[in-house]
Design an enzyme around this catalytic site. Structure first.
Site, PDB file in Angstrom:
ATOM      1  N   LYS A 303       0.891  -1.171   0.000  1.00  0.00           N
ATOM      2  CA  LYS A 303       0.000   0.000   0.000  1.00  0.00           C
ATOM      3  C   LYS A 303       0.921   1.210   0.000  1.00  0.00           C
ATOM      4  O   LYS A 303       1.606   1.463   0.990  1.00  0.00           O
ATOM      5  CB  LYS A 303      -0.878  -0.024   1.240  1.00  0.00           C
ATOM      6  CG  LYS A 303      -1.695   1.240   1.488  1.00  0.00           C
ATOM      7  CD  LYS A 303      -2.635   1.078   2.680  1.00  0.00           C
ATOM      8  CE  LYS A 303      -3.406   2.351   2.986  1.00  0.00           C
ATOM      9  NZ  LYS A 303      -4.366   2.184   4.101  1.00  0.00           N
ATOM     10  N   GLU A 307      -3.355   7.039   2.111  1.00  0.00           N
ATOM     11  CA  GLU A 307      -3.691   7.270   3.516  1.00  0.00           C
ATOM     12  C   GLU A 307      -2.445   7.372   4.398  1.00  0.00           C
ATOM     13  O   GLU A 307      -2.347   6.753   5.449  1.00  0.00           O
ATOM     14  CB  GLU A 307      -4.618   6.161   4.029  1.00  0.00           C
ATOM     15  CG  GLU A 307      -5.934   6.104   3.263  1.00  0.00           C
ATOM     16  CD  GLU A 307      -6.933   5.096   3.817  1.00  0.00           C
ATOM     17  OE1 GLU A 307      -6.507   4.073   4.374  1.00  0.00           O
ATOM     18  OE2 GLU A 307      -8.133   5.362   3.674  1.00  0.00           O
ATOM     19  N   ASP A 381     -14.474   2.612  -1.533  1.00  0.00           N
ATOM     20  CA  ASP A 381     -13.842   1.868  -0.449  1.00  0.00           C
ATOM     21  C   ASP A 381     -14.747   0.775   0.117  1.00  0.00           C
ATOM     22  O   ASP A 381     -15.336   0.982   1.178  1.00  0.00           O
ATOM     23  CB  ASP A 381     -13.476   2.841   0.691  1.00  0.00           C
ATOM     24  CG  ASP A 381     -12.636   2.183   1.761  1.00  0.00           C
ATOM     25  OD1 ASP A 381     -12.297   1.010   1.597  1.00  0.00           O
ATOM     26  OD2 ASP A 381     -12.327   2.857   2.758  1.00  0.00           O
ATOM     27  N   GLU A 403      -9.709  -7.101  -5.158  1.00  0.00           N
ATOM     28  CA  GLU A 403      -9.582  -7.118  -3.706  1.00  0.00           C
ATOM     29  C   GLU A 403     -10.973  -6.976  -3.095  1.00  0.00           C
ATOM     30  O   GLU A 403     -11.588  -5.914  -3.181  1.00  0.00           O
ATOM     31  CB  GLU A 403      -8.670  -5.983  -3.205  1.00  0.00           C
ATOM     32  CG  GLU A 403      -8.561  -5.940  -1.685  1.00  0.00           C
ATOM     33  CD  GLU A 403      -7.621  -4.836  -1.168  1.00  0.00           C
ATOM     34  OE1 GLU A 403      -6.544  -4.614  -1.763  1.00  0.00           O
ATOM     35  OE2 GLU A 403      -7.970  -4.192  -0.168  1.00  0.00           O
ATOM     36  N   GLU A 409     -16.118  -4.461   7.673  1.00  0.00           N
ATOM     37  CA  GLU A 409     -15.872  -3.098   8.155  1.00  0.00           C
ATOM     38  C   GLU A 409     -17.087  -2.199   7.957  1.00  0.00           C
ATOM     39  O   GLU A 409     -17.456  -1.439   8.845  1.00  0.00           O
ATOM     40  CB  GLU A 409     -14.663  -2.507   7.405  1.00  0.00           C
ATOM     41  CG  GLU A 409     -14.431  -1.041   7.701  1.00  0.00           C
ATOM     42  CD  GLU A 409     -13.243  -0.451   6.933  1.00  0.00           C
ATOM     43  OE1 GLU A 409     -12.606  -1.174   6.148  1.00  0.00           O
ATOM     44  OE2 GLU A 409     -12.964   0.745   7.143  1.00  0.00           O
TER      45      GLU A 409
HETATM   46  O1  GCW Z   1     -11.297   1.136   4.206  1.00  0.00           O
HETATM   47  C1  GCW Z   1     -10.104   1.656   4.644  1.00  0.00           C
HETATM   48  C2  GCW Z   1      -9.962   1.190   6.032  1.00  0.00           C
HETATM   49  C3  GCW Z   1      -8.552   1.213   6.527  1.00  0.00           C
HETATM   50  C4  GCW Z   1      -7.705   0.427   5.539  1.00  0.00           C
HETATM   51  C5  GCW Z   1      -7.816   1.071   4.178  1.00  0.00           C
HETATM   52  C6  GCW Z   1      -7.070   0.283   3.118  1.00  0.00           C
HETATM   53  C7  GCW Z   1      -5.789  -0.915   5.958  1.00  0.00           C
HETATM   54  O2  GCW Z   1     -10.797   1.986   6.835  1.00  0.00           O
HETATM   55  O3  GCW Z   1      -8.524   0.630   7.805  1.00  0.00           O
HETATM   56  O4  GCW Z   1      -6.372   0.343   5.944  1.00  0.00           O
HETATM   57  O5  GCW Z   1      -9.159   1.109   3.778  1.00  0.00           O
HETATM   58  O6  GCW Z   1      -7.685  -0.558   2.493  1.00  0.00           O
HETATM   59  O7  GCW Z   1      -5.890   0.507   2.934  1.00  0.00           O
END
Ligand code: GCW
Length: 721
Positions: A303, A307, A381, A403, A409
């Protein structure tokens, strides 16, 4: 095989033969091998399996043999003798093609060339049932498939099953941290006991590998994509090697999340610039070190520049330059890089849904052959429902992996019953129109649409140290279903539900039929009580537990739910048509045209693509405002109906699991109402209309829902006020 393992498995076999079930708590997943009580079915099986011939010679074949012994002993209630000859009438003959007797091989002729890769064949051959494959792992897969046939009480008469996995890399992504927590994990702590590794091998590691192999999963990324560089340090590599050793017989490769800045953090270099020769050398050395300990190491998942994670852009380099540098380090060892496309930038003011495509599509064809781009299900997401990601129709020169998120979540944590294969199927069967009608996402994933040399599917695991692995007993179906779809992206959710229910609980149709209906409706229902008609990302921020459509105070605009629903006096929804962000232009013209027109846009995506007035007329003739309330209500009603159905299932499940699911459904009902009431009260401050008559009226005020705080919600580091 180790002595202790032999003992454990033999004890299991004996217990199974005695009909003693050792777990009522869900630990054995879909591999329970319940004794077959129906005498007719039993006789049918014993007739075909009087003896077993099984090739021996390595750990994978040992694992297959043990599985078969435990499985047959338990299902049939008697141990089947093993013999040394392949010629016995009514016997089960198991071995690689090249080791089968000539008369059997002759009989297989046409099929042999079709058993590609890790595939297998189960067939009848002159009074014998044969399980064969080119590879040892194919034999293990074949044995699991054969046992599944018995578990489901399906006939062995003239059996002919030829299966070949449609994708190469079928991998779980664990978002497990080295401190034992699991990001977005709702089933307890990480199952990896880092502190005790490599010396202490938890029994779970092998059961985990077995369960994965039984559905064809062949890889595990052990650590979180929000990565710690430490997992690449020598002492952790020892630990990872110990896990790899346990997984190896089951065909599971280990992979690690690689932190792009590791050369700085654990390598002492001043930079992690991918074009810097010292950095390149550091990664080459690291790869050599890992492969020295783990010869079949799978590779890295990354990654980057997402973020807050480090990445090549920190040095003005592209994703391709970053990914290729790692790919070059792994290539001599046949390792791969899975490079995630989940990127959106705080400096980019364009619609977040467009950003991954904008960054990656121009780099199509620039990645090395051993790089797969891992594309999240959904350009935003993992939302409860998203239209398929436009990247799937736009990168013909680059292998793209899917993915999926298995951990819930955004779908009620491990508290809500939501059968995810239905969601996965919806996405895989979506049509990109890349080469005209029929250009399904599934064809991108299996590489047939544009002939990809390497293919794969990843699922973010929902596994933790809870005794039943997944928290909710029925969430095991999502692990199972992911594996089945990674193996065959064309499978239907209905078949998966049918299989899983039979394997896990009962073959009785009074159980399977109603529960199948429950599972198949559950995803739609959850979408209805959370984010109906294309709403998205309106959950409370941070932990994502419960509704938070009002949140508007976070530093980055796209972290605020108000960014996504844009509710106002005029109406609601995100305009992604040419009059808005024009995200639809990233799809093929046929798809864009369908989404652009609210009349042809499927209603489940309406507010994803359109900002519409509250009085907009839906297909039902109701206004948008009424329709929203009705959908929220339908979601709640489904939970009530499901409770009623579940109450009738008592005879088919054990008491413990019956109670667990009952309690969880109570919570689900409470939370479905919470979603409905909080969202509708909030949206009414804009719509200024009465609630539709079909909707139960909220019992609390909006102020109450807004006041709720959950600083210790699971899956994220606690964030007390
Ligand atoms: O959906 C978001 C999540 C994060 C996650 C991110 C990702 C691992 O809230 O917790 O981090 O996606 O997929 O990188």
């Amino acid at each position: 095989m180790s002595f202790s393992k032999k003992i454990t498995l033999s004890v299991l076999a004996i217990l199974s033969v005695m009909g003693i079930s050792h777990a009522n708590n869900g630990y054995d997943l879909w591999l329970k091998y319940r004794k077959i009580e129906d005498p007719g079915i039993l006789t049918g099986y014993t007739k075909h399996i009087r003896a077993v011939y099984m090739e021996e010679g390595n750990e994978t074949l040992d694992a297959a043999r043990e599985e078969l012994s435990v499985g047959l002993g338990s299902l049939l209630g008697t141990a089947v003798p093993y013999v040394n000859s392949q010629s016995g009438d009514h016997s089960l003959v198991i071995g690689k093609i090249r080791n089968l007797d000539r008369d059997i091989r002759k009989h297989l002729n046409g099929d042999v060339s079709k058993i590609k890769k890790d595939g297998f064949l189960i067939t009848t051959c002159q009074n014998r049932t044969v399980i064969t494959a080119h590879k040892d792992i194919g034999i293990l897969y074949g044995v699991f498939r054969f046992l599944r046939q018995l578990q489901m009480h399906k006939s062995l008469e003239e059996i002919h099953i030829l299966e070949v996995p449609e994708t190469d890399v079928r991998v779980l992504n664990h978002w497990d941290n080295l401190d034992g927590t699991v990001e977005r994990g709702y089933a307890g702590a990480s199952i990896w006991k880092w502190q005790k590794l490599p010396d202490y091998i938890d029994r779970r590691y092998e059961d985990y590998a077995r369960a994965n192999a039984s559905v064809g999963i062949n890889g595990a990324v052990l650590t979180n994509v929000n990565a710690s560089a430490w997992v690449l340090s020598p002492s952790y590599i020892e630990k990872v090697a110990a896990l790899a050793k346990v997984f190896r017989p089951y065909g599971i490769k280990v992979y690690l999340a690689a932190r792009f800045s590791a050369p700085i953090e654990i390598g002492g270099l001043p930079t992690a610039d991918p074009l810097n020769p010292e950095v390149q050398q550091w990664w080459r050395d690291k790869a050599n070190e890992i492969y020295g300990k783990i010869p079949d190491f799978g590779g890295f998942l990354v990654k980057a520049n997402s973020e807050g994670q480090p990445g090549p852009q920190d040095y003005g380099r592209s994703h391709a330059e970053g990914a290729n540098m790692l790919a070059d380090a792994l290539a001599p060892h046949n390792g791969i890089v899975m490079w995630r496309a989940f990127v959106y930038s705080e400096h980019d003011t364009s619609d977040r849904a467009k950003q991954a495509y904008s960054e990656f599509v121009p780099q199509d064809g620039k990645f090395r052959d051993n790089v797969l781009i891992q594309v999240k299900n959904g350009a935003i997401d993992f939302q409860p429902r998203e239209p398929f990601h436009p990247m799937f129709g736009a990168m013909p020169e680059t292998p793209l992996m899917m993915e999926f998120q298995i951990t819930q979540e955004y779908l009620g944590f491990s508290t809500h019953l939501v059968f995810l294969p239905k969601l996965y199927e919806e996405v895989l069967k979506a049509d990109t129109y890349r080469h005209g009608k029929g250009s399904l996402v599934a064809k991108v994933i299996d590489g047939t649409l544009d002939r990809k040399p390497i293919t794969g599917m990843a699922g973010v695991a929902n596994i933790g140290s809870d005794i039943n692995w997944t928290g909710h007993p029925l969430a095991q179906a999502n692990w199972y279903g992911f594996g089945r779809l990674a193996w065959d992206p064309y499978l239907g959710a209905e078949q998966i539900a049918d299989e899983w229910l039979r394997l896990t609980f009962s073959n009785k149709s009074d159980f399977v039929q109603p529960m199948k209906a429950v599972l198949l409706k559950s995803h739609d229902a959850a979408v209805n009580y959370m984010t109906p008609l294309g709403l998205h990302h309106i959950m409370a921020t941070g932990h994502h537990y419960g509704p938070g459509p009002w949140v508007d105070n976070l530093s980055r605009p796209e972290w605020n739910p108000v960014y996504y629903h844009k509710a106002a006096t005029r109406g609601i929804g995100f305009d992604r048509t040419p009059s808005g962000s024009n995200a639809t232009s990233q799809y093929a013209k046929e798809v864009a045209a369908m989404f652009n027109d609210p009349e042809t846009c499927p209603e489940e995506y309406l507010l994803w693509f359109h900002h519409l007035p509250w009085d907009y007329k839906l297909q039902s003739g109701k206004t948008l405002w009424e329709g929203l309330g009705i959908k929220y209500q339908e979601g709640v009603d489904w939970v009530r109906d499901t409770q009623a159905t579940w109450n009738k299932m008592k005879p088919y499940v054990n008491e413990q699991q019956f109670q667990e699911v009952s309690m969880l459904l109570n919570i689900q009902l409470k939370e479905a109402k919470w979603w409905r009431d909080a969202c509708m009260l909030y949206f009414r401050t804009f719509s200024k209309r009465e609630f539709p008559e079909e909707m139960e009226k909220p019992s609390r005020t909006l102020a109450y829902y807004r006041s709720l705080k959950f600083p210790y919600a699971p899956g994220i580091k606690p964030q007390p006020d």
